[in-house]
Design an enzyme around this catalytic site. Structure first.
Site, PDB file in Angstrom:
ATOM      1  N   TYR A  23     -12.236  29.252  14.256  1.00 48.16           N
ATOM      2  CA  TYR A  23     -10.896  29.832  14.251  1.00 48.16           C
ATOM      3  C   TYR A  23     -10.903  31.102  15.098  1.00 48.16           C
ATOM      4  O   TYR A  23     -11.910  31.831  15.118  1.00 48.16           O
ATOM      5  CB  TYR A  23     -10.461  30.144  12.815  1.00 48.16           C
ATOM      6  CG  TYR A  23      -8.974  30.265  12.631  1.00 48.16           C
ATOM      7  CD1 TYR A  23      -8.147  29.158  12.773  1.00 48.16           C
ATOM      8  CD2 TYR A  23      -8.375  31.486  12.324  1.00 48.16           C
ATOM      9  CE1 TYR A  23      -6.780  29.249  12.600  1.00 48.16           C
ATOM     10  CE2 TYR A  23      -7.000  31.593  12.145  1.00 48.16           C
ATOM     11  CZ  TYR A  23      -6.216  30.475  12.290  1.00 48.16           C
ATOM     12  OH  TYR A  23      -4.856  30.578  12.124  1.00 48.16           O
ATOM     13  N   SER A 134       3.045  17.896   5.534  1.00 48.47           N
ATOM     14  CA  SER A 134       2.278  19.128   5.376  1.00 48.47           C
ATOM     15  C   SER A 134       3.156  20.224   4.768  1.00 48.47           C
ATOM     16  O   SER A 134       4.374  20.066   4.601  1.00 48.47           O
ATOM     17  CB  SER A 134       1.762  19.594   6.739  1.00 48.47           C
ATOM     18  OG  SER A 134       2.856  19.984   7.566  1.00 48.47           O
ATOM     19  N   VAL A 136       3.993  23.060   6.182  1.00 44.61           N
ATOM     20  CA  VAL A 136       4.970  23.457   7.198  1.00 44.61           C
ATOM     21  C   VAL A 136       6.042  22.384   7.338  1.00 44.61           C
ATOM     22  O   VAL A 136       7.240  22.688   7.435  1.00 44.61           O
ATOM     23  CB  VAL A 136       4.275  23.709   8.551  1.00 44.61           C
ATOM     24  CG1 VAL A 136       5.311  23.961   9.643  1.00 44.61           C
ATOM     25  CG2 VAL A 136       3.336  24.901   8.444  1.00 44.61           C
ATOM     26  N   ASP A 157       0.490   6.531   8.787  1.00 40.11           N
ATOM     27  CA  ASP A 157       0.584   5.290   8.030  1.00 40.11           C
ATOM     28  C   ASP A 157      -0.366   5.360   6.844  1.00 40.11           C
ATOM     29  O   ASP A 157      -1.540   5.718   6.994  1.00 40.11           O
ATOM     30  CB  ASP A 157       0.215   4.097   8.913  1.00 40.11           C
ATOM     31  CG  ASP A 157       1.189   3.924  10.072  1.00 40.11           C
ATOM     32  OD1 ASP A 157       2.082   3.093   9.969  1.00 40.11           O
ATOM     33  OD2 ASP A 157       1.035   4.663  11.068  1.00 40.11           O
ATOM     34  N   ARG A 158       0.120   5.017   5.654  1.00 44.88           N
ATOM     35  CA  ARG A 158      -0.719   5.001   4.463  1.00 44.88           C
ATOM     36  C   ARG A 158      -1.497   3.688   4.381  1.00 44.88           C
ATOM     37  O   ARG A 158      -1.326   2.788   5.191  1.00 44.88           O
ATOM     38  CB  ARG A 158       0.149   5.186   3.219  1.00 44.88           C
ATOM     39  CG  ARG A 158       0.308   6.631   2.717  1.00 44.88           C
ATOM     40  CD  ARG A 158       0.584   7.629   3.783  1.00 44.88           C
ATOM     41  NE  ARG A 158       0.546   8.992   3.242  1.00 44.88           N
ATOM     42  CZ  ARG A 158       0.686  10.076   3.983  1.00 44.88           C
ATOM     43  NH1 ARG A 158       0.889   9.965   5.280  1.00 44.88           N
ATOM     44  NH2 ARG A 158       0.634  11.279   3.429  1.00 44.88           N
ATOM     45  N   TRP A 257       1.411  31.047  16.518  1.00 46.48           N
ATOM     46  CA  TRP A 257       0.338  31.424  15.601  1.00 46.48           C
ATOM     47  C   TRP A 257       0.899  32.475  14.656  1.00 46.48           C
ATOM     48  O   TRP A 257       1.171  33.600  15.053  1.00 46.48           O
ATOM     49  CB  TRP A 257      -0.849  31.956  16.388  1.00 46.48           C
ATOM     50  CG  TRP A 257      -2.064  32.261  15.576  1.00 46.48           C
ATOM     51  CD1 TRP A 257      -2.376  31.784  14.337  1.00 46.48           C
ATOM     52  CD2 TRP A 257      -3.159  33.112  15.962  1.00 46.48           C
ATOM     53  NE1 TRP A 257      -3.589  32.274  13.913  1.00 46.48           N
ATOM     54  CE2 TRP A 257      -4.088  33.090  14.888  1.00 46.48           C
ATOM     55  CE3 TRP A 257      -3.433  33.867  17.094  1.00 46.48           C
ATOM     56  CZ2 TRP A 257      -5.273  33.820  14.930  1.00 46.48           C
ATOM     57  CZ3 TRP A 257      -4.615  34.573  17.127  1.00 46.48           C
ATOM     58  CH2 TRP A 257      -5.525  34.552  16.058  1.00 46.48           C
TER      59      TRP A 257
END
Length: 327
Positions: A23, A134, A136, A157-158, A257
């Protein structure tokens, strides 16, 4: 100085990436943690309760809730010392500790991306996003609903069609206009449908946290002059773009960011956070699904390591959150 007790702290992918050393920002290392070599505390957001304050502190009192103005403080700990300039007081009425702890990164990111990059008009304009399930993504869906913006939301896709339909329904109930899968996005019929939904000209903004070929398929749906804002790269794949999208569609590409934005816009962050929390109090902004990990005095370190290690697993039932009990 203030003495703070941690109430709740989420486990975000960026926190894991920080530990992995991949990061861009790193928490401060110190020799004051009792380790043989300088070390750092991970975690970038949390809700704290003020335990005691210095005589010069005026903005908060004992028992108040606070969050950090900026990321990188190191929130995965039971207690911390902080300076008054580092904190934002949160009016705790009508909120849970988890709601306060999770407002500073994901909902704030969604708010700023919808507001700062394109002038979207409620009732007319659309945005499209991947990673729609998510933190967000869920925040963007709800903010878009509140502001009259229509959204196209892309999910992975699950394992089964039933699981996929269940996720679609969950996001539609949250306020999504349309929900499609990554495989559907890459079909010609869906691309044609998107043009019909958006009248071919009102899809002005794309939000990307994935990268790779799926994001290229998203970019191709944007209207001429559209704008892709990237805030993550969960697939760890680069985004390769045909030059025609730049020349003939005049698309724009930006990154966002929230850590850098928060450092440069402290007052605006405070306004954004309070606006989101007020929507939460009024029932207009729902919590993300979470998996709570209790942190008590008796909690073994191995259990905490397991909880953190699950932060990058796919298809989790909710965001991992450390909830502090008897500490």
């Amino acid at each position: 100085m203030l003495l703070l007790r941690t109430l709740a702290s989420p486990i975000n992918p960026a926190d894991i990436n920080q530990i992995q050393g991949v990061y861009p920002s790193k928490p401060p290392f110190t020799s004051l943690l009792g380790t043989s070599v300088p070390s750092a505390v991970a975690g970038n957001e949390a809700c704290f309760e003020v335990q005691s304050i210095g005589s010069s502190i005026k903005s908060v009192a004992k028992g108040d809730w606070v969050i950090m103005r900026s990321t990188g403080f190191g929130t995965w700990r039971t207690h911390a010392l902080a300076e008054e300039k580092d904190i934002l007081r949160v009016e705790k009425g009508g909120l849970t500790e988890i709601q306060a702890a999770t407002v500073g990164v994901n909902p704030t990111t969604a708010w700023r991306m919808l507001v700062d990059f394109e002038n979207l008009e409620g009732g007319r304009d659309w945005f499209i996003q991947n990673g729609a399930n998510s933190g967000v993504g869920r925040a963007a869906i709800q903010l878009g609903r509140e502001w009259g913006l229509k959204s196209i939301n892309i999910i992975r896709d699950r394992k089964t069609p039933e699981e996929t339909e269940s996720m679609k329904k969950e996001l539609l109930d949250l306020g999504a206009t349309k929900v499609i899968t990554e495989s559907e996005l890459q079909s010609r019929s869906t691309v044609s449908e998107i043009k019909e939904w958006t009248s071919g000209k009102n899809l002005k903004l794309g939000l990307n946290c994935v990268g790779g070929p799926v994001t290229l398929a998203l970019v191709k749906t944007l209207s001429p002059g559209g704008h892709l804002v990237t805030y993550g790269a969960m697939s760890k794949q680069p985004l390769s773009l045909p030059t025609g999208l730049l020349i003939f569609k005049d698309l724009k590409f930006s990154g966002f960011w929230v850590s850098r934005w928060s450092d440069a816009n402290s007052a605006e962050k405070e306004k954004t956070v309070e606006s989101i929390l007020q929507m939460t109090r009024e029932g207009r902004f729902k919590d993300i699904p979470v998996q709570e990990m209790r942190w008590e005095w008796a909690t073994e370190g191995e259990r905490l390591v397991e909880a953190v290690g699950g932060g990058l697993e796919g298809f989790r039932s909710g965001k991992g959150v450390l909830v502090f009990g008897d500490t």
